[in-house]
Write a protein that holds these residues in place. Structure first.
Motif, PDB file in Angstrom:
ATOM      1  N   PRO A  30       1.219  -1.320   0.107  1.00  0.00           N
ATOM      2  CA  PRO A  30       0.131  -0.200  -0.049  1.00  0.00           C
ATOM      3  C   PRO A  30       1.021   1.037  -0.266  1.00  0.00           C
ATOM      4  CG  PRO A  30       0.104  -1.462   1.799  1.00  0.00           C
ATOM      5  CD  PRO A  30       0.570  -2.039   1.658  1.00  0.00           C
ATOM      6  N   THR A  31       0.100   2.220  -0.192  1.00  0.00           N
ATOM      7  CA  THR A  31       1.061   3.736  -0.130  1.00  0.00           C
ATOM      8  C   THR A  31       0.620   3.992   0.808  1.00  0.00           C
ATOM      9  OG1 THR A  31      -0.650   4.389  -0.908  1.00  0.00           O
ATOM     10  CG2 THR A  31      -0.163   4.248  -2.518  1.00  0.00           C
ATOM     11  N   GLY A  32       2.059   4.752   1.629  1.00  0.00           N
ATOM     12  CA  GLY A  32       2.128   5.347   2.697  1.00  0.00           C
ATOM     13  C   GLY A  32       2.627   3.981   3.941  1.00  0.00           C
ATOM     14  N   PRO A  33       2.568   4.700   5.418  1.00  0.00           N
ATOM     15  CA  PRO A  33       3.479   4.007   6.205  1.00  0.00           C
ATOM     16  C   PRO A  33       3.070   2.204   5.729  1.00  0.00           C
ATOM     17  CG  PRO A  33       2.093   5.581   7.067  1.00  0.00           C
ATOM     18  CD  PRO A  33       1.748   5.794   5.828  1.00  0.00           C
ATOM     19  N   VAL A  34       4.085   1.418   5.688  1.00  0.00           N
ATOM     20  CA  VAL A  34       4.452   0.126   4.976  1.00  0.00           C
ATOM     21  C   VAL A  34       4.705  -0.559   6.493  1.00  0.00           C
ATOM     22  CG1 VAL A  34       3.881   0.222   2.878  1.00  0.00           C
ATOM     23  CG2 VAL A  34       6.680   0.377   4.226  1.00  0.00           C
ATOM     24  N   PRO A  35       4.102  -1.981   6.577  1.00  0.00           N
ATOM     25  CA  PRO A  35       4.552  -3.007   7.455  1.00  0.00           C
ATOM     26  C   PRO A  35       6.370  -3.276   7.136  1.00  0.00           C
ATOM     27  CG  PRO A  35       2.862  -4.203   6.112  1.00  0.00           C
ATOM     28  CD  PRO A  35       3.368  -2.617   6.022  1.00  0.00           C
ATOM     29  N   LEU A  36       7.113  -3.281   8.265  1.00  0.00           N
ATOM     30  CA  LEU A  36       8.139  -4.855   7.738  1.00  0.00           C
ATOM     31  C   LEU A  36       8.720  -5.357   8.559  1.00  0.00           C
ATOM     32  CD1 LEU A  36      11.675  -4.227   6.682  1.00  0.00           C
ATOM     33  CD2 LEU A  36      12.313  -2.727   8.723  1.00  0.00           C
ATOM     34  N   VAL A  37       9.106  -6.221   7.527  1.00  0.00           N
ATOM     35  CA  VAL A  37      10.044  -7.980   8.596  1.00  0.00           C
ATOM     36  C   VAL A  37      10.963  -8.337   7.838  1.00  0.00           C
ATOM     37  CG1 VAL A  37       9.414 -10.212   8.576  1.00  0.00           C
ATOM     38  CG2 VAL A  37       7.418  -8.488   8.803  1.00  0.00           C
ATOM     39  N   VAL A  38      11.783  -8.133   9.351  1.00  0.00           N
ATOM     40  CA  VAL A  38      13.323  -8.320   9.452  1.00  0.00           C
ATOM     41  C   VAL A  38      13.500  -9.841   9.439  1.00  0.00           C
ATOM     42  CG1 VAL A  38      15.610  -7.935   9.521  1.00  0.00           C
ATOM     43  CG2 VAL A  38      13.928  -5.998   9.950  1.00  0.00           C
ATOM     44  N   LEU A  39      13.568 -10.373   8.401  1.00  0.00           N
ATOM     45  CA  LEU A  39      13.279 -12.064   8.680  1.00  0.00           C
ATOM     46  C   LEU A  39      15.108 -13.062   8.870  1.00  0.00           C
ATOM     47  CD1 LEU A  39      11.412 -14.074   8.029  1.00  0.00           C
ATOM     48  CD2 LEU A  39      11.409 -14.257   6.004  1.00  0.00           C
ATOM     49  N   LEU A  40      15.264 -13.742   9.531  1.00  0.00           N
ATOM     50  CA  LEU A  40      16.181 -14.053   9.615  1.00  0.00           C
ATOM     51  C   LEU A  40      16.406 -15.671   9.374  1.00  0.00           C
ATOM     52  CD1 LEU A  40      17.855 -12.666  13.063  1.00  0.00           C
ATOM     53  CD2 LEU A  40      18.190 -11.506  10.763  1.00  0.00           C
ATOM     54  N   HIS A  41      17.360 -16.121   8.547  1.00  0.00           N
ATOM     55  CA  HIS A  41      17.284 -17.802   7.912  1.00  0.00           C
ATOM     56  C   HIS A  41      18.521 -18.518   9.403  1.00  0.00           C
ATOM     57  CE1 HIS A  41      22.182 -17.198   7.080  1.00  0.00           C
ATOM     58  NE2 HIS A  41      21.521 -15.913   6.758  1.00  0.00           N
ATOM     59  N   LEU A  60       7.168  -4.956   3.822  1.00  0.00           N
ATOM     60  CA  LEU A  60       7.879  -5.365   3.081  1.00  0.00           C
ATOM     61  C   LEU A  60       9.106  -6.268   3.530  1.00  0.00           C
ATOM     62  CD1 LEU A  60      10.046  -2.699   1.893  1.00  0.00           C
ATOM     63  CD2 LEU A  60      10.193  -1.724   3.325  1.00  0.00           C
ATOM     64  N   VAL A  61       9.753  -6.749   3.288  1.00  0.00           N
ATOM     65  CA  VAL A  61      10.487  -8.112   3.786  1.00  0.00           C
ATOM     66  C   VAL A  61      12.237  -7.631   3.201  1.00  0.00           C
ATOM     67  CG1 VAL A  61      10.707 -10.414   4.394  1.00  0.00           C
ATOM     68  CG2 VAL A  61       8.696  -9.354   3.570  1.00  0.00           C
ATOM     69  N   TYR A  62      12.815  -7.643   4.498  1.00  0.00           N
ATOM     70  CA  TYR A  62      14.074  -7.391   4.156  1.00  0.00           C
ATOM     71  C   TYR A  62      14.854  -8.779   5.279  1.00  0.00           C
ATOM     72  CZ  TYR A  62      18.977  -6.393   4.371  1.00  0.00           C
ATOM     73  OH  TYR A  62      20.433  -6.571   4.590  1.00  0.00           O
ATOM     74  N   ALA A  63      15.606  -9.719   4.021  1.00  0.00           N
ATOM     75  CA  ALA A  63      15.875 -10.588   4.594  1.00  0.00           C
ATOM     76  C   ALA A  63      18.082 -11.127   4.323  1.00  0.00           C
ATOM     77  CB  ALA A  63      15.940 -12.172   3.467  1.00  0.00           C
ATOM     78  N   PRO A  64      18.560 -10.280   5.471  1.00  0.00           N
ATOM     79  CA  PRO A  64      20.059 -10.229   4.973  1.00  0.00           C
ATOM     80  C   PRO A  64      21.045 -11.889   5.350  1.00  0.00           C
ATOM     81  CG  PRO A  64      19.321  -9.687   7.731  1.00  0.00           C
ATOM     82  CD  PRO A  64      17.946 -10.035   7.277  1.00  0.00           C
ATOM     83  N   LYS A  65      22.050 -11.496   5.021  1.00  0.00           N
ATOM     84  CA  LYS A  65      22.622 -12.501   5.445  1.00  0.00           C
ATOM     85  C   LYS A  65      23.608 -12.472   5.867  1.00  0.00           C
ATOM     86  CE  LYS A  65      24.621 -16.020   3.470  1.00  0.00           C
ATOM     87  NZ  LYS A  65      25.477 -17.357   4.596  1.00  0.00           N
ATOM     88  N   SER A  66      24.305 -12.982   6.728  1.00  0.00           N
ATOM     89  CA  SER A  66      25.086 -13.460   7.897  1.00  0.00           C
ATOM     90  C   SER A  66      26.446 -13.745   7.639  1.00  0.00           C
ATOM     91  CB  SER A  66      25.063 -14.796   9.165  1.00  0.00           C
ATOM     92  OG  SER A  66      24.833 -16.370   8.328  1.00  0.00           O
ATOM     93  N   ARG A  67      27.235 -13.461   7.845  1.00  0.00           N
ATOM     94  CA  ARG A  67      28.649 -12.931   7.619  1.00  0.00           C
ATOM     95  C   ARG A  67      29.278 -14.897   7.320  1.00  0.00           C
ATOM     96  NH1 ARG A  67      31.610  -8.246   7.968  1.00  0.00           N
ATOM     97  NH2 ARG A  67      29.317  -6.572   7.332  1.00  0.00           N
ATOM     98  N   ALA A  68      29.165 -15.521   8.411  1.00  0.00           N
ATOM     99  CA  ALA A  68      29.553 -16.901   8.299  1.00  0.00           C
ATOM    100  C   ALA A  68      28.538 -17.731   8.287  1.00  0.00           C
ATOM    101  CB  ALA A  68      30.486 -17.106   9.845  1.00  0.00           C
ATOM    102  N   ARG A  69      28.948 -18.878   8.637  1.00  0.00           N
ATOM    103  CA  ARG A  69      27.686 -20.217   8.375  1.00  0.00           C
ATOM    104  C   ARG A  69      26.548 -20.283   9.371  1.00  0.00           C
ATOM    105  NH1 ARG A  69      26.000 -24.969  10.319  1.00  0.00           N
ATOM    106  NH2 ARG A  69      24.779 -26.563   8.395  1.00  0.00           N
ATOM    107  N   THR A  70      26.716 -19.446  10.332  1.00  0.00           N
ATOM    108  CA  THR A  70      25.469 -18.453  10.714  1.00  0.00           C
ATOM    109  C   THR A  70      25.874 -17.260  11.476  1.00  0.00           C
ATOM    110  OG1 THR A  70      23.815 -19.042  12.552  1.00  0.00           O
ATOM    111  CG2 THR A  70      26.158 -19.743  12.791  1.00  0.00           C
ATOM    112  N   TRP A  71      24.790 -16.921  12.308  1.00  0.00           N
ATOM    113  CA  TRP A  71      24.505 -15.484  13.438  1.00  0.00           C
ATOM    114  C   TRP A  71      25.752 -15.248  14.242  1.00  0.00           C
ATOM    115  CZ3 TRP A  71      21.415 -12.028  10.246  1.00  0.00           C
ATOM    116  CH2 TRP A  71      21.138 -13.569   9.437  1.00  0.00           C
ATOM    117  N   ASP A  72      26.798 -13.945  14.557  1.00  0.00           N
ATOM    118  CA  ASP A  72      27.964 -14.375  15.055  1.00  0.00           C
ATOM    119  C   ASP A  72      27.405 -14.140  16.350  1.00  0.00           C
ATOM    120  OD1 ASP A  72      25.950 -11.682  15.453  1.00  0.00           O
ATOM    121  OD2 ASP A  72      27.500 -10.285  14.509  1.00  0.00           O
ATOM    122  N   ALA A  73      26.253 -13.897  17.291  1.00  0.00           N
ATOM    123  CA  ALA A  73      26.466 -14.073  18.348  1.00  0.00           C
ATOM    124  C   ALA A  73      25.847 -15.372  18.197  1.00  0.00           C
ATOM    125  CB  ALA A  73      24.712 -12.858  19.279  1.00  0.00           C
TER     126      ALA A  73
END
Length: 201
Positions: A30-41, A60-73
């Motif tokens: 939709p126009t205007g403000p939109v929901p965002l989902v950050v999605l982690l593999h 809106l869906v943003y799926a980042p990639k971890s630098r290594a095989r999995t997430w740093d923490a």
């Protein structure tokens, strides 16, 4: 960090290389403000694979990639993965006005989503964890709504030592948790995914 008024143009519908991952802009956003989902593999997975979980929803869906095989923490402390996510979101907020923000993940991505989401509860309104393993200890901010699911027959991250400990601990300190156990293993059944994203979108 909270999103402000965007100064750049909206990105076109489609899936874009963005930051260190992929950004999916649905055609019916939709126009205007939109929901965002950050999605982690999960460990060993990738943004392309995890995007299929929410690609067809009006968010809106943003799926980042971890630098290594999995997430740093997962191996100790937050580091380059969360720094890259912060940079990507800062840029994203220049193109879209955000109505609500959620962070979600599966397996190691669920552990990371819980850890990042609870530490940044003034940004993320909702945290979704499909089969998490643990929560990284540390400071908390805000009180986001939390959704957790786990298979009773999970052989990768057995439920007794994970979600059945995580959920009561969160409730004790005041988080509202929608907890779903299901008959199955280390997976995200469609019915569980639908329940989670209906709730936050």
């Amino acid at each position: 960090m909270r999103p402000g008024q965007p100064t750049g143009e909206r990105l076109a519908a489609g899936t874009h290389a963005f930051g260190e991952g992929l950004l999916h802009v649905p055609s019916d956003l939709p126009t205007g403000p939109v929901p965002l989902v950050v999605l982690l593999h999960g460990a060993g997975s990738n943004p392309e694979r995890v995007l299929t979980v929410v690609r067809d929803r009006e968010a809106l869906v943003y799926a980042p990639k971890s630098r290594a095989r999995t997430w740093d923490a997962i191996h100790g402390n937050f580091g380059p993965d969360v720094e890259a996510l912060d940079r990507a979101l800062t840029e994203l907020f220049e193109h879209f006005e955000i109505k609500t923000a959620a962070i979600a993940g599966f397996s190691d991505g669920a552990s990371y989503a819980l850890s990042v989401g609870l530490a940044n509860g003034t940004l993320f309104d909702n945290v979704v964890a499909f089969s998490p393993g643990f929560v990284v200890p540390g400071a908390r901010a805000g009180k986001p709504e939390v959704f957790v699911s786990h298979g009773r027959q999970d052989g990768v991250l057995p439920i007794e030592g994970t979600s059945r400990r995580i959920v009561p601990a969160l409730r004790i300190v005041g988080y509202r948790v929608d907890y779903r156990e299901f008959t199955g293993g280390h997976e995200v059944p469609a019915s569980v995914s639908d329940a989670a994203f209906r709730r936050i979108l």
